[in-house]
Design a protein around this motif. Structure first.
Motif, PDB file in Angstrom:
ATOM      1  N   ASN A 483     102.808   8.396  92.181  1.00  0.00           N
ATOM      2  CA  ASN A 483     101.745   7.398  92.334  1.00  0.00           C
ATOM      3  C   ASN A 483     100.413   8.031  92.721  1.00  0.00           C
ATOM      4  O   ASN A 483      99.711   7.558  93.619  1.00  0.00           O
ATOM      5  N   ASP A 484     100.083   9.073  92.038  1.00  0.00           N
ATOM      6  CA  ASP A 484      98.865   9.817  92.348  1.00  0.00           C
ATOM      7  C   ASP A 484      97.717   9.335  91.455  1.00  0.00           C
ATOM      8  O   ASP A 484      97.722   9.560  90.255  1.00  0.00           O
ATOM      9  N   ASP A 485      96.749   8.684  92.058  1.00  0.00           N
ATOM     10  CA  ASP A 485      95.586   8.243  91.273  1.00  0.00           C
ATOM     11  C   ASP A 485      94.795   9.442  90.782  1.00  0.00           C
ATOM     12  O   ASP A 485      94.802  10.501  91.397  1.00  0.00           O
ATOM     13  N   ASP A 486      94.109   9.225  89.685  1.00  0.00           N
ATOM     14  CA  ASP A 486      93.316  10.311  89.114  1.00  0.00           C
ATOM     15  C   ASP A 486      91.935  10.303  89.761  1.00  0.00           C
ATOM     16  O   ASP A 486      91.066   9.525  89.399  1.00  0.00           O
ATOM     17  N   ASP A 487      91.751  11.169  90.761  1.00  0.00           N
ATOM     18  CA  ASP A 487      90.435  11.204  91.397  1.00  0.00           C
ATOM     19  C   ASP A 487      89.834  12.593  91.234  1.00  0.00           C
ATOM     20  O   ASP A 487      89.096  13.068  92.085  1.00  0.00           O
ATOM     21  N   GLY A 488      90.203  13.246  90.177  1.00  0.00           N
ATOM     22  CA  GLY A 488      89.594  14.546  89.902  1.00  0.00           C
ATOM     23  C   GLY A 488      90.553  15.693  90.118  1.00  0.00           C
ATOM     24  O   GLY A 488      90.538  16.655  89.384  1.00  0.00           O
ATOM     25  N   ALA A 489      91.396  15.596  91.145  1.00  0.00           N
ATOM     26  CA  ALA A 489      92.338  16.680  91.400  1.00  0.00           C
ATOM     27  C   ALA A 489      93.710  16.092  91.654  1.00  0.00           C
ATOM     28  O   ALA A 489      93.826  15.033  92.260  1.00  0.00           O
ATOM     29  N   PRO A 490      94.752  16.746  91.166  1.00  0.00           N
ATOM     30  CA  PRO A 490      96.092  16.234  91.457  1.00  0.00           C
ATOM     31  C   PRO A 490      96.437  16.410  92.930  1.00  0.00           C
ATOM     32  O   PRO A 490      95.854  17.254  93.622  1.00  0.00           O
ATOM     33  N   ALA A 491      97.378  15.597  93.411  1.00  0.00           N
ATOM     34  CA  ALA A 491      97.796  15.684  94.811  1.00  0.00           C
ATOM     35  C   ALA A 491      98.354  17.064  95.104  1.00  0.00           C
ATOM     36  O   ALA A 491      99.049  17.657  94.292  1.00  0.00           O
ATOM     37  N   GLY A 492      98.041  17.584  96.281  1.00  0.00           N
ATOM     38  CA  GLY A 492      98.584  18.865  96.726  1.00  0.00           C
ATOM     39  C   GLY A 492      99.515  18.638  97.899  1.00  0.00           C
ATOM     40  O   GLY A 492      99.701  17.491  98.325  1.00  0.00           O
ATOM     41  N   PRO A 493     100.080  19.717  98.441  1.00  0.00           N
ATOM     42  CA  PRO A 493     101.062  19.576  99.509  1.00  0.00           C
ATOM     43  C   PRO A 493     100.546  18.838 100.741  1.00  0.00           C
ATOM     44  O   PRO A 493     101.328  18.300 101.513  1.00  0.00           O
ATOM     45  N   GLN A 494      99.238  18.802 100.920  1.00  0.00           N
ATOM     46  CA  GLN A 494      98.693  18.095 102.090  1.00  0.00           C
ATOM     47  C   GLN A 494      98.652  16.585 101.886  1.00  0.00           C
ATOM     48  O   GLN A 494      98.358  15.846 102.808  1.00  0.00           O
ATOM     49  N   ASP A 495      98.939  16.128 100.665  1.00  0.00           N
ATOM     50  CA  ASP A 495      98.868  14.685 100.378  1.00  0.00           C
ATOM     51  C   ASP A 495     100.264  14.075 100.349  1.00  0.00           C
ATOM     52  O   ASP A 495     101.217  14.707  99.876  1.00  0.00           O
ATOM     53  N   THR A 496     100.358  12.852 100.817  1.00  0.00           N
ATOM     54  CA  THR A 496     101.647  12.168 100.782  1.00  0.00           C
ATOM     55  C   THR A 496     102.184  12.068  99.359  1.00  0.00           C
ATOM     56  O   THR A 496     103.382  12.122  99.127  1.00  0.00           O
ATOM     57  N   GLU A 497     101.302  11.925  98.392  1.00  0.00           N
ATOM     58  CA  GLU A 497     101.728  11.752  97.005  1.00  0.00           C
ATOM     59  C   GLU A 497     102.506  12.956  96.462  1.00  0.00           C
ATOM     60  O   GLU A 497     103.217  12.847  95.467  1.00  0.00           O
ATOM     61  N   PHE A 498     102.366  14.084  97.115  1.00  0.00           N
ATOM     62  CA  PHE A 498     103.010  15.314  96.634  1.00  0.00           C
ATOM     63  C   PHE A 498     104.516  15.249  96.891  1.00  0.00           C
ATOM     64  O   PHE A 498     104.951  15.083  98.032  1.00  0.00           O
ATOM     65  N   ALA A 499     105.316  15.372  95.834  1.00  0.00           N
ATOM     66  CA  ALA A 499     106.770  15.219  96.010  1.00  0.00           C
ATOM     67  C   ALA A 499     107.505  16.549  96.063  1.00  0.00           C
ATOM     68  O   ALA A 499     108.615  16.629  96.590  1.00  0.00           O
ATOM     69  N   GLY A 500     106.900  17.592  95.522  1.00  0.00           N
ATOM     70  CA  GLY A 500     107.576  18.887  95.552  1.00  0.00           C
ATOM     71  C   GLY A 500     107.130  19.738  94.379  1.00  0.00           C
ATOM     72  O   GLY A 500     106.266  19.351  93.600  1.00  0.00           O
ATOM     73  N   ALA A 501     107.754  20.922  94.278  1.00  0.00           N
ATOM     74  CA  ALA A 501     107.343  21.858  93.239  1.00  0.00           C
ATOM     75  C   ALA A 501     108.560  22.585  92.699  1.00  0.00           C
ATOM     76  O   ALA A 501     109.553  22.763  93.400  1.00  0.00           O
ATOM     77  N   PHE A 502     108.457  22.981  91.455  1.00  0.00           N
ATOM     78  CA  PHE A 502     109.475  23.845  90.858  1.00  0.00           C
ATOM     79  C   PHE A 502     108.917  25.254  90.863  1.00  0.00           C
ATOM     80  O   PHE A 502     107.732  25.460  90.595  1.00  0.00           O
ATOM     81  N   VAL A 503     109.765  26.222  91.176  1.00  0.00           N
ATOM     82  CA  VAL A 503     109.303  27.608  91.115  1.00  0.00           C
ATOM     83  C   VAL A 503     110.437  28.499  90.647  1.00  0.00           C
ATOM     84  O   VAL A 503     111.583  28.322  91.051  1.00  0.00           O
ATOM     85  N   ASN A 504     110.148  29.425  89.767  1.00  0.00           N
ATOM     86  CA  ASN A 504     111.149  30.397  89.318  1.00  0.00           C
ATOM     87  C   ASN A 504     110.734  31.801  89.719  1.00  0.00           C
ATOM     88  O   ASN A 504     109.639  32.247  89.387  1.00  0.00           O
ATOM     89  N   VAL A 505     111.619  32.484  90.442  1.00  0.00           N
ATOM     90  CA  VAL A 505     111.414  33.904  90.739  1.00  0.00           C
ATOM     91  C   VAL A 505     111.991  34.698  89.569  1.00  0.00           C
ATOM     92  O   VAL A 505     113.158  34.534  89.232  1.00  0.00           O
ATOM     93  N   PRO A 506     111.187  35.542  88.927  1.00  0.00           N
ATOM     94  CA  PRO A 506     111.656  36.249  87.736  1.00  0.00           C
ATOM     95  C   PRO A 506     112.962  37.011  87.953  1.00  0.00           C
ATOM     96  O   PRO A 506     113.171  37.618  89.002  1.00  0.00           O
ATOM     97  N   HIS A 507     113.819  36.947  86.972  1.00  0.00           N
ATOM     98  CA  HIS A 507     115.089  37.667  86.997  1.00  0.00           C
ATOM     99  C   HIS A 507     115.656  37.627  85.590  1.00  0.00           C
ATOM    100  O   HIS A 507     115.280  36.781  84.782  1.00  0.00           O
ATOM    101  N   ARG A 508     116.568  38.517  85.297  1.00  0.00           N
ATOM    102  CA  ARG A 508     117.314  38.457  84.031  1.00  0.00           C
ATOM    103  C   ARG A 508     118.773  38.587  84.383  1.00  0.00           C
ATOM    104  O   ARG A 508     119.127  39.150  85.402  1.00  0.00           O
ATOM    105  N   GLN A 509     119.659  38.095  83.548  1.00  0.00           N
ATOM    106  CA  GLN A 509     121.053  38.423  83.824  1.00  0.00           C
ATOM    107  C   GLN A 509     121.841  38.774  82.590  1.00  0.00           C
ATOM    108  O   GLN A 509     123.025  39.041  82.659  1.00  0.00           O
ATOM    109  N   LYS A 510     121.171  38.841  81.453  1.00  0.00           N
ATOM    110  CA  LYS A 510     121.834  39.162  80.206  1.00  0.00           C
ATOM    111  C   LYS A 510     120.809  39.849  79.335  1.00  0.00           C
ATOM    112  O   LYS A 510     119.632  39.499  79.379  1.00  0.00           O
ATOM    113  N   ALA A 511     121.273  40.774  78.499  1.00  0.00           N
ATOM    114  CA  ALA A 511     120.344  41.313  77.511  1.00  0.00           C
ATOM    115  C   ALA A 511     120.109  40.204  76.488  1.00  0.00           C
ATOM    116  O   ALA A 511     120.934  39.315  76.341  1.00  0.00           O
ATOM    117  N   GLY A 512     119.019  40.260  75.791  1.00  0.00           N
ATOM    118  CA  GLY A 512     118.759  39.228  74.791  1.00  0.00           C
ATOM    119  C   GLY A 512     118.169  37.993  75.435  1.00  0.00           C
ATOM    120  O   GLY A 512     117.198  38.084  76.172  1.00  0.00           O
TER     121      GLY A 512
END
Ligand code: C2O
Length: 562
Positions: A483-512
């Motif tokens: 429910n983040d209104d468009d006021d120029g910038a998306p909600a960040g962690p300091q805003d209640t509207e912020f629900a969380g983030a996805f993050v991937n730490v680089p890794h491989r586990q198979k060739a190909g």
């Protein structure tokens, strides 16, 4: 960050901006990637293990723990692989816990494309079963890195340099200890008895916390033994406190702390009310870690901090920015000290915050070398109580238990912000799957609304971002807001509207193939109340790509009992 510095946290590298956008270097060209040198056949294993310490130059007494595991013990331990059919009356017969690797079958870990490998295999020897330390052993109380004195720093520095000086055929050497992480994370082991082969992976699931607890436990005991100090304890990087962090980023220290505090609150309190949200989802023998959802804390701040202190100018973001190399940076062990501390803290934060009781979790097992060079088989069930491991943490203030977030719309009103608020343009659900290469918003129907307090306690409302597909070798991040209104910038962690983030730490586990499919689950019951949206039929979900372009399969609201 240099892996030669034994004291990164105490020497000023400790920055913590969990959600700082990163600047990625340009990707390597295909020709650069394929121009790898042909490698000589791999010969990982040492014929013989040396175990000499500088403090006493004798080989350890082999009788100070239980004897080598017999073949029978191993077969019993392998339950479902060998024993299920023969004991139908055994209630545990159907259990299927993750098995420790067969070290003799270790193969090179995968670093990158075109067969670029890392040699991380440990020496191997007979196994013994883990035994808890005697309750008479002194407690090892891990100090906050920013609070230690000169005498402690000297001691720590000495222990690390003694470990670095151990020869390569000593499984306790710094190099071999760092390789433990590489082997368990980047495909050096296949799961025992599973065909076709499935890589053993200790991230992205409920295995994450206990594996790393044991890893630190042995690492710390080795250091203590090298300096003859049975009370030696690793420092922890207190990134959940304003005093434990420093940042050269654009935010003021106050703003940085406010944002970190709010992220901690979401990851530990409001977004982690169910076990699978905090620990991550189950992983049993034969399961690929890919389909699983990692726990709140593993994702953020754990993953963000790996990337933050990794060297983004290097191809694989070494050291901390790639799972294969992370253990080479002493900061890794300080970082994971605080991660481990969060497991203990989480259990104190409210009802139903307890460890899993599922035997598939409790009996999952790993192998580590101990301070006497014994290869020890450790089950999760013995790792649950730090006190029994004679480990604890210096008590420091916990400042993130209460949420102080303010919804953007209220704050903007109070500060008479000039930004023009408008509803975000909506993407239709039928457009999924899609490549997230720009900010999108989706109106998502909620199957239930205005649930009672008991219903909410029994089942957490969760936002599922499903069918995420990424290149696992790359840093990938995106944010989620409600429910983040468009006021120029998306909600960040300091805003209640912020629900969380996805993050991937680089890794491989198979060739190909390096594609990675996963799911992000965010607990949103409290958040919807804070946003005054609990009686809404729909919520607007905004996805904000930060680094990389993940594929998103779809979105839905679900309810989670455990
Ligand atoms: Cu095994 Cu911090 O990663």
């Amino acid at each position: 960050m240099s892996s030669l510095s034994p004291l990164p946290a105490a020497t000023g590298a400790a920055t913590a901006a969990f959600l700082r956008p990163s600047l990625l270097p340009p990707k390597k060209s295909a020709s650069q990637l394929s121009a790898y040198k042909s490698r000589k056949p791999y010969s990982p294993h040492f014929a013989r293990i040396s175990c000499k310490t500088s403090s006493s130059d004798k080989e350890p007494n082999n009788n100070d723990q239980t004897g080598p595991t017999t073949r029978r013990d191993i077969l019993i331990g392998m339950g479902s692989l060998y024993g299920a059919a023969s004991s139908l009356s055994d209630p545990t017969a159907l259990a299927n816990p993750l098995q420790p690797p067969d070290l003799s079958k270790c193969h090179p870990a995968i670093k990158g494309d075109a067969g670029d490998t890392a040699d991380c295999c440990p020496p191997f020897s007979d196994q013994i079963e883990f035994k808890l330390p005697s309750p008479k052993e002194p407690m090892r109380i891990r100090p906050a890195a920013h609070l230690v004195d000169k005498a402690y720093i000297d001691k720590y520095e000495k222990a690390i340099s003694l470990m670095k000086a151990l020869p390569d055929d000593d499984p306790r050497s710094f190099k071999n200890q760092a390789n433990v992480h590489c082997a368990y994370c980047n495909g050096a082991y296949d799961q025992v008895g599973i065909t076709p082969s499935v890589a053993l992976q200790i991230h992205f699931s409920w295995i994450f916390f206990p594996f790393h607890r044991y890893y630190l436990y042995f690492f710390e005991r080795i250091l203590g033994k090298l300096i003859d100090d049975p009370t030696f304890a690793l420092p922890f990087w207190n990134w959940d406190s304003p005093d434990g962090i420093r940042s050269a980023a654009s935010l003021t220290p106050e703003a940085q702390w406010q944002s970190n505090r709010d992220v901690m609150h979401t990851q530990m309190v409001s977004g982690a009310k169910k076990r699978t949200l905090f620990f991550g989802t189950p992983l049993k023998a034969g399961d690929l870690a890919d389909g699983n959802g990692q726990g709140t804390l593993e994702r953020t701040p754990h993953g963000n901090l790996h990337i933050w202190v990794g060297d983004l100018t290097r191809e694989y973001k070494e050291d901390m920015g790639n799972l294969y190399s992370a253990g080479r940076d002493p900061l890794f062990y300080c970082h994971h000290g605080n991660v481990d501390r969060m497991w203990d803290l989480w259990k104190t934060l409210g009802p139903r915050r307890t460890d899993f009781t599922d035997p598939d979790w409790l009996d999952a097992a790993f192998l580590f070398y101990d301070e006497n060079c014994k290869l020890v088989r450790c089950k999760i069930r013995d790792s649950l109580d730090n006190e029994k491991l004679r480990t604890g943490y210096q008590s420091v203030p916990i400042l993130w238990k209460d949420s102080k977030r303010v919804p953007k719309k209220i704050r903007n009103k109070a500060t008479a912000a000039t930004a023009t608020k408008k509803k975000r343009e909506l993407t239709d659900l039928s457009e999924f799957p899609l490549v997230l290469n720009k900010t999108i918003s989706v109106a998502l129907p909620r199957p239930r609304k205005n649930r009672t307090a008991t219903e909410k306690e029994d089942e957490e409302e969760i936002l599922v971002v499903g069918g995420i597909e990424i290149d696992r070798s790359q840093v990938i991040k995106f944010d989620v807001a409600l429910n983040d209104d468009d006021d120029g910038a998306p909600a960040g962690p300091q805003d209640t509207e912020f629900a969380g983030a996805f993050v991937n730490v680089p890794h491989r586990q198979k060739a190909g193939a390096s594609n990675f499919k996963t799911v992000l689950r965010l607990g949103i019951t409290d958040l919807l109340e804070d946003l005054d949206a609990d009686d809404d039929d729909t919520i607007v979900v905004t996805l904000v790509p930060k680094v990389g372009e993940p594929v998103i399969g779809g979105l839905k609201i679900d309810y989670l009992a455990d």
